[in-house]
Design a protein around this motif. Sequence first.
Motif, mmCIF file in Angstrom:
data_model
loop_
_atom_site.group_PDB
_atom_site.id
_atom_site.type_symbol
_atom_site.label_atom_id
_atom_site.label_comp_id
_atom_site.label_asym_id
_atom_site.label_seq_id
_atom_site.Cartn_x
_atom_site.Cartn_y
_atom_site.Cartn_z
ATOM 1 N N ALA A 105 -54.344 -3.033 -77.775
ATOM 2 C CA ALA A 105 -52.946 -2.648 -77.552
ATOM 3 C C ALA A 105 -52.777 -2.112 -76.131
ATOM 4 C CB ALA A 105 -52.529 -1.578 -78.560
ATOM 5 N N LYS A 106 -51.619 -2.339 -75.551
ATOM 6 C CA LYS A 106 -51.370 -1.874 -74.196
ATOM 7 C C LYS A 106 -51.198 -0.359 -74.167
ATOM 8 C CE LYS A 106 -49.354 -6.015 -72.114
ATOM 9 N NZ LYS A 106 -48.217 -6.563 -71.329
ATOM 10 N N LEU A 107 -51.632 0.228 -73.044
ATOM 11 C CA LEU A 107 -51.568 1.681 -72.865
ATOM 12 C C LEU A 107 -50.232 2.100 -72.264
ATOM 13 C CD1 LEU A 107 -55.092 2.165 -71.274
ATOM 14 C CD2 LEU A 107 -54.422 2.920 -73.558
ATOM 15 N N LYS A 108 -49.825 3.312 -72.608
ATOM 16 C CA LYS A 108 -48.641 3.919 -72.011
ATOM 17 C C LYS A 108 -49.106 4.992 -71.020
ATOM 18 C CE LYS A 108 -45.387 3.130 -75.807
ATOM 19 N NZ LYS A 108 -44.432 3.758 -76.750
ATOM 20 N N LEU A 109 -48.697 4.825 -69.790
ATOM 21 C CA LEU A 109 -49.091 5.743 -68.720
ATOM 22 C C LEU A 109 -47.843 6.321 -68.079
ATOM 23 C CD1 LEU A 109 -51.140 6.948 -66.629
ATOM 24 C CD2 LEU A 109 -50.875 4.792 -65.350
ATOM 25 N N PRO A 142 -45.162 -1.626 -69.032
ATOM 26 C CA PRO A 142 -44.446 -1.317 -67.785
ATOM 27 C C PRO A 142 -44.123 0.173 -67.690
ATOM 28 C CG PRO A 142 -43.534 -3.275 -68.820
ATOM 29 C CD PRO A 142 -44.508 -2.699 -69.801
ATOM 30 N N MET A 143 -44.405 0.750 -66.532
ATOM 31 C CA MET A 143 -44.094 2.169 -66.318
ATOM 32 C C MET A 143 -42.621 2.339 -65.984
ATOM 33 S SD MET A 143 -47.269 3.951 -64.333
ATOM 34 C CE MET A 143 -46.925 3.125 -62.780
ATOM 35 N N VAL A 144 -42.125 3.536 -66.240
ATOM 36 C CA VAL A 144 -40.736 3.874 -65.935
ATOM 37 C C VAL A 144 -40.730 4.968 -64.874
ATOM 38 C CG1 VAL A 144 -38.561 4.780 -66.832
ATOM 39 C CG2 VAL A 144 -39.983 3.275 -68.254
ATOM 40 N N PHE A 145 -39.968 4.743 -63.811
ATOM 41 C CA PHE A 145 -39.881 5.738 -62.743
ATOM 42 C C PHE A 145 -38.996 6.902 -63.179
ATOM 43 C CE2 PHE A 145 -37.746 7.596 -59.055
ATOM 44 C CZ PHE A 145 -38.832 7.882 -58.228
ATOM 45 N N THR A 146 -39.480 8.118 -62.984
ATOM 46 C CA THR A 146 -38.699 9.302 -63.298
ATOM 47 C C THR A 146 -39.168 10.468 -62.436
ATOM 48 O OG1 THR A 146 -38.061 10.874 -65.011
ATOM 49 C CG2 THR A 146 -40.265 9.931 -65.179
ATOM 50 N N GLN A 147 -38.239 11.328 -62.080
ATOM 51 C CA GLN A 147 -38.560 12.546 -61.350
ATOM 52 C C GLN A 147 -38.376 13.782 -62.226
ATOM 53 O OE1 GLN A 147 -35.947 11.590 -57.850
ATOM 54 N NE2 GLN A 147 -37.797 12.030 -56.667
ATOM 55 N N GLN A 148 -38.155 13.579 -63.513
ATOM 56 C CA GLN A 148 -38.001 14.696 -64.444
ATOM 57 C C GLN A 148 -39.368 15.252 -64.834
ATOM 58 O OE1 GLN A 148 -35.724 13.186 -67.728
ATOM 59 N NE2 GLN A 148 -33.795 13.161 -66.582
ATOM 60 N N ASP A 149 -39.371 16.517 -65.250
ATOM 61 C CA ASP A 149 -40.609 17.133 -65.720
ATOM 62 C C ASP A 149 -41.066 16.466 -67.014
ATOM 63 O OD1 ASP A 149 -40.661 19.009 -63.641
ATOM 64 O OD2 ASP A 149 -39.323 20.360 -64.732
ATOM 65 N N PRO A 150 -42.373 16.410 -67.268
ATOM 66 C CA PRO A 150 -42.870 15.845 -68.533
ATOM 67 C C PRO A 150 -42.348 16.646 -69.729
ATOM 68 C CG PRO A 150 -44.645 16.120 -66.944
ATOM 69 C CD PRO A 150 -43.458 16.819 -66.366
ATOM 70 N N PHE A 204 -47.222 9.136 -74.634
ATOM 71 C CA PHE A 204 -48.061 8.470 -73.638
ATOM 72 C C PHE A 204 -49.547 8.672 -73.937
ATOM 73 C CE2 PHE A 204 -44.003 9.382 -71.618
ATOM 74 C CZ PHE A 204 -43.680 8.150 -71.075
ATOM 75 N N ASP A 205 -50.309 7.635 -73.605
ATOM 76 C CA ASP A 205 -51.757 7.712 -73.784
ATOM 77 C C ASP A 205 -52.417 8.489 -72.648
ATOM 78 O OD1 ASP A 205 -52.112 5.862 -76.168
ATOM 79 O OD2 ASP A 205 -51.046 4.542 -74.777
ATOM 80 N N TYR A 206 -51.880 8.332 -71.460
ATOM 81 C CA TYR A 206 -52.439 9.009 -70.286
ATOM 82 C C TYR A 206 -51.303 9.582 -69.431
ATOM 83 C CZ TYR A 206 -57.095 7.003 -70.986
ATOM 84 O OH TYR A 206 -58.329 6.666 -71.478
ATOM 85 N N TYR A 207 -51.603 10.695 -68.791
ATOM 86 C CA TYR A 207 -50.750 11.267 -67.759
ATOM 87 C C TYR A 207 -51.571 11.394 -66.469
ATOM 88 C CZ TYR A 207 -46.819 12.890 -70.674
ATOM 89 O OH TYR A 207 -45.708 12.957 -71.481
ATOM 90 N N SER A 267 -58.756 19.611 -57.498
ATOM 91 C CA SER A 267 -58.098 19.848 -58.787
ATOM 92 C C SER A 267 -56.579 19.948 -58.692
ATOM 93 C CB SER A 267 -58.648 21.133 -59.450
ATOM 94 O OG SER A 267 -60.030 21.006 -59.715
ATOM 95 N N ASN A 268 -56.000 19.528 -57.578
ATOM 96 C CA ASN A 268 -54.545 19.537 -57.450
ATOM 97 C C ASN A 268 -53.902 18.334 -58.142
ATOM 98 O OD1 ASN A 268 -54.069 21.932 -55.859
ATOM 99 N ND2 ASN A 268 -55.127 20.872 -54.197
ATOM 100 N N LEU A 269 -54.659 17.251 -58.333
ATOM 101 C CA LEU A 269 -54.181 16.066 -59.020
ATOM 102 C C LEU A 269 -55.041 15.872 -60.269
ATOM 103 C CD1 LEU A 269 -53.920 13.718 -55.889
ATOM 104 C CD2 LEU A 269 -52.252 15.373 -56.721
ATOM 105 N N VAL A 270 -54.390 15.610 -61.402
ATOM 106 C CA VAL A 270 -55.121 15.638 -62.669
ATOM 107 C C VAL A 270 -54.761 14.413 -63.514
ATOM 108 C CG1 VAL A 270 -55.628 16.971 -64.754
ATOM 109 C CG2 VAL A 270 -55.038 18.161 -62.614
ATOM 110 N N LEU A 271 -55.797 13.750 -64.029
ATOM 111 C CA LEU A 271 -55.651 12.678 -65.014
ATOM 112 C C LEU A 271 -55.958 13.257 -66.387
ATOM 113 C CD1 LEU A 271 -55.358 9.633 -65.781
ATOM 114 C CD2 LEU A 271 -57.829 9.446 -65.406
ATOM 115 N N LEU A 272 -55.057 13.035 -67.346
ATOM 116 C CA LEU A 272 -55.221 13.567 -68.704
ATOM 117 C C LEU A 272 -55.134 12.434 -69.718
ATOM 118 C CD1 LEU A 272 -52.852 15.593 -67.122
ATOM 119 C CD2 LEU A 272 -53.893 17.108 -68.821
ATOM 120 N N HIS A 273 -55.816 12.612 -70.836
ATOM 121 C CA HIS A 273 -55.728 11.634 -71.924
ATOM 122 C C HIS A 273 -55.393 12.361 -73.229
ATOM 123 C CE1 HIS A 273 -59.513 12.887 -73.821
ATOM 124 N NE2 HIS A 273 -59.985 13.029 -72.594
ATOM 125 N N LYS A 274 -54.907 11.610 -74.187
ATOM 126 C CA LYS A 274 -54.504 12.184 -75.475
ATOM 127 C C LYS A 274 -55.697 12.246 -76.415
ATOM 128 C CE LYS A 274 -51.678 9.731 -77.922
ATOM 129 N NZ LYS A 274 -50.421 9.098 -78.368
#
Length: 487
Positions: free
Chosen positions: A412-416, A440-448, A454-457, A480-487
Amino acid sequence: MFSKIFSEKHRSGIFLLLFSAALVAVNIIRIICVPITIDESPSEQDLALSYSDYFHLNKVTANIHILHSMLRKFFIEAFSNTPFFLRLDILLAQVLFLLITYRLLSKIFDNKFWVVTTFLAINLNPFLFEFWGLSRGYGLAIALMMTSIFFLFSFLESRKKKALLLTLFFAIAAVYANFSLLYFFLSVISLLTIESLLLTRHEKEYRKTLEVLFPILLASIGLYLLIHEPIQKLIDNKELYYGGNFNVLCDTIQTLVQTTLFENTKDNLLVLIWYYPIATLVMGLFLYWLIQLFRKGFSSDRRNGIVFTWLFTTPLIINTIQHELFGSKLLIDRTALFLYPLFILCFAVSLFSFSQRKKQVYSKVLMILFCALLGFSFMKNTNFNRSWQWWENNYNLVVLQRIATKEKNRKAKLKLRVNWVFFPSLNYYINRHYKDLFEPMVFTQQDPEKDTVFDYYYLKRNELQYLNERYKIDTCFADSNLVLLHK
């Protein structure tokens, strides 16, 4: 035969050829290895734009540098949509810049020492070097500017109409590559106008003056017709917001010093140690050559100093007047980058002129020390795989490769979801290499939001507070200013 090739006469040329080849080689590696940045990434909408759309700036954004965008479109359509071809016109611009700079220096200096050291000083700026490998219009504009200057000196020496026309043509092309070079164009036409008027001493020479002024008038009208519509659109859409608000010394000169040293702030001690002497030098050279102009005019022994001081200081003066009258932004860092080679030329020509009347050793020692400091900054800060000003995009490919490795067996495709700063670059690479892995990703400037859709942030650290506690840190980047997270 070999003794002739490696004679004193040819050593400097061979050294600069090898030095230039090394710069181009490093740049090619960077073009291939540095991830596409937010301001380079072409969206699907960008790829669909026609040449007419670029000409009329139908997509209104200051990130479109028209001539570069047109050339980039040509190379993408002729070859393929890869980082190398996105940046190919800038690589070619670097080669042009190296060749024309050497020819210009050989024309204005009759001493190999000054040719070599000035060439090194111009090219040992790590910030300028970075723009020979990014899909932006700044490097292209600077290369075209230097070509215009070369033909300007050809015209001043020969008075040939062809050299004048080429001077104006490349000055216009430089503006079309980046609108900041409009200040350079104004400095060129004002210089040519004043120089031609000063040469008119008798009524019979008025015709020669008109032979200069008429092409200048036509070039000015042509440039106005070329750029009026896109600039007006940028103004109407409030796109010209990047710049300084204080004065040209603290904004323009200080940020040039800061970026040359690759420092993140312009008020730290190292920047200030460089800034105050250079700011004093800028003002001192302007006053000195202004006095020489009024005393001696464009005499042959002072012409080069007057010309380069004019080309360097006139944009600063016009920018200041425009800022005071209309509130326009002052040139800073990358928009002011075209001033760097002009300053080096002004500085080197001034030292060379002083050395003709006093002991040469002092001028040479000062130039060597200046080159050594620039060389140290270049060696310390130049790398093969990272962008300095767009550092937040340096890890985008690593993030995608990390996720792809972990999820290689997933059907299955991932949601990022990502911070908007990462979106253009990541979206470019996903559309090219990972379409089967991600939705497909969606562009947004709103806070999470605190959901688990989503599977990953991939976020900035200050955004982690908004996430659901089910998300765990996978990998951290950039201290550590940029972070990859998974569910």
